[in-house]
Motif scaffolding. Structure first.
Motif, PDB file in Angstrom:
ATOM      1  N   GLN A   2      -1.004  41.439 -78.111  1.00  0.00           N
ATOM      2  CA  GLN A   2      -0.560  42.570 -78.934  1.00  0.00           C
ATOM      3  C   GLN A   2      -0.574  43.843 -78.114  1.00  0.00           C
ATOM      4  O   GLN A   2      -1.469  44.040 -77.294  1.00  0.00           O
ATOM      5  N   LEU A   3       0.453  44.667 -78.322  1.00  0.00           N
ATOM      6  CA  LEU A   3       0.590  45.915 -77.594  1.00  0.00           C
ATOM      7  C   LEU A   3       0.659  47.066 -78.597  1.00  0.00           C
ATOM      8  O   LEU A   3       1.401  46.983 -79.580  1.00  0.00           O
ATOM      9  N   GLN A   4      -0.083  48.121 -78.328  1.00  0.00           N
ATOM     10  CA  GLN A   4      -0.094  49.293 -79.189  1.00  0.00           C
ATOM     11  C   GLN A   4       0.264  50.514 -78.357  1.00  0.00           C
ATOM     12  O   GLN A   4      -0.547  50.960 -77.545  1.00  0.00           O
ATOM     13  N   ALA A   5       1.459  51.036 -78.569  1.00  0.00           N
ATOM     14  CA  ALA A   5       1.914  52.215 -77.833  1.00  0.00           C
ATOM     15  C   ALA A   5       1.554  53.483 -78.593  1.00  0.00           C
ATOM     16  O   ALA A   5       1.586  53.508 -79.831  1.00  0.00           O
ATOM     17  N   SER A   6       1.218  54.523 -77.843  1.00  0.00           N
ATOM     18  CA  SER A   6       0.884  55.811 -78.450  1.00  0.00           C
ATOM     19  C   SER A   6       1.151  56.932 -77.456  1.00  0.00           C
ATOM     20  O   SER A   6       1.426  56.671 -76.280  1.00  0.00           O
ATOM     21  N   CYS A  21      -0.347  52.383 -73.563  1.00  0.00           N
ATOM     22  CA  CYS A  21      -0.061  51.079 -74.157  1.00  0.00           C
ATOM     23  C   CYS A  21      -1.332  50.252 -74.045  1.00  0.00           C
ATOM     24  O   CYS A  21      -1.663  49.757 -72.961  1.00  0.00           O
ATOM     25  N   SER A  24      -4.105  43.847 -76.061  1.00  0.00           N
ATOM     26  CA  SER A  24      -5.161  42.931 -76.472  1.00  0.00           C
ATOM     27  C   SER A  24      -4.639  41.506 -76.400  1.00  0.00           C
ATOM     28  O   SER A  24      -3.442  41.266 -76.548  1.00  0.00           O
ATOM     29  N   THR A  75      -5.278  48.987 -70.431  1.00  0.00           N
ATOM     30  CA  THR A  75      -4.261  49.915 -70.918  1.00  0.00           C
ATOM     31  C   THR A  75      -3.337  50.310 -69.779  1.00  0.00           C
ATOM     32  O   THR A  75      -3.788  50.525 -68.651  1.00  0.00           O
ATOM     33  N   TYR A  92       9.088  52.135 -75.632  1.00  0.00           N
ATOM     34  CA  TYR A  92       8.419  50.867 -75.871  1.00  0.00           C
ATOM     35  C   TYR A  92       7.704  50.378 -74.620  1.00  0.00           C
ATOM     36  O   TYR A  92       8.221  50.513 -73.508  1.00  0.00           O
ATOM     37  N   GLY A 115       5.508  46.342 -77.826  1.00  0.00           N
ATOM     38  CA  GLY A 115       4.811  47.245 -78.731  1.00  0.00           C
ATOM     39  C   GLY A 115       5.772  47.783 -79.773  1.00  0.00           C
ATOM     40  O   GLY A 115       6.974  47.502 -79.746  1.00  0.00           O
ATOM     41  N   GLN A 116       5.246  48.606 -80.672  1.00  0.00           N
ATOM     42  CA  GLN A 116       6.032  49.063 -81.812  1.00  0.00           C
ATOM     43  C   GLN A 116       6.893  50.276 -81.498  1.00  0.00           C
ATOM     44  O   GLN A 116       7.729  50.648 -82.307  1.00  0.00           O
ATOM     45  N   THR A 118       6.981  54.368 -79.576  1.00  0.00           N
ATOM     46  CA  THR A 118       6.447  55.702 -79.873  1.00  0.00           C
ATOM     47  C   THR A 118       7.544  56.720 -79.570  1.00  0.00           C
ATOM     48  O   THR A 118       8.219  56.623 -78.548  1.00  0.00           O
TER      49      THR A 118
END
Length: 124
Positions: A2-6, A21, A24, A75, A92, A115-116, A118
């Motif tokens: 899983q990737l979380q971009a911010s 990014c 996990s 990250t 992304y 990722g989703q 940003t």
């Protein structure tokens, strides 16, 4: 995986932003990581990739954007300097297990995890 971009936001012409990014489910040290962006009505564009200690950049951002990673935080970052209004897009991060050659790492189809996105907006 899983990737979380911010880290996206509104910035003025000439400004800077750093995107993050967080990954996990897999160590980024054994993963090819990429950054792409997509502006409204346009195709997704390759920006940068990181494979082991090697980096690749798309032509339009080379010299302005830098990809880097923190293995301890699992990250990957994209430091963006000298931003322009044409950099406005949804950004992304993407991941591909193992080490990919540049011709694969620079293409959207070379990645299986995304990722989703940003949003980055650069005002003139």
């Amino acid at each position: 995986v899983q990737l979380q971009a911010s880290g996206g936001g509104l910035v003025q012409d000439g400004g800077s932003l750093r995107l993050s990014c967080a990954v996990s489910g897999r160590s980024i040290s054994t993963t090819t990581m990429g950054w792409f962006r997509q502006a409204p009505g346009k195709a997704r564009e390759f920006l940068a990739a990181l494979r082991a200690r090697n980096t690749f950049y798309g032509g339009r951002v080379k010299g302005r954007f830098t990809i880097a990673r923190d293995d301890g935080k699992n990250t990957v970052y994209l430091q963006m300097n000298s931003l322009r209004p044409e950099d406005t897009a949804l950004y992304y991060c993407a991941a591909r297990p193992g080490n990919a050659i540049m011709s694969v790492a620079s293409t959207e189809g070379g990645y299986g995890y995304w990722g989703q996105g940003t949003l980055v907006t650069v005002s003139s």
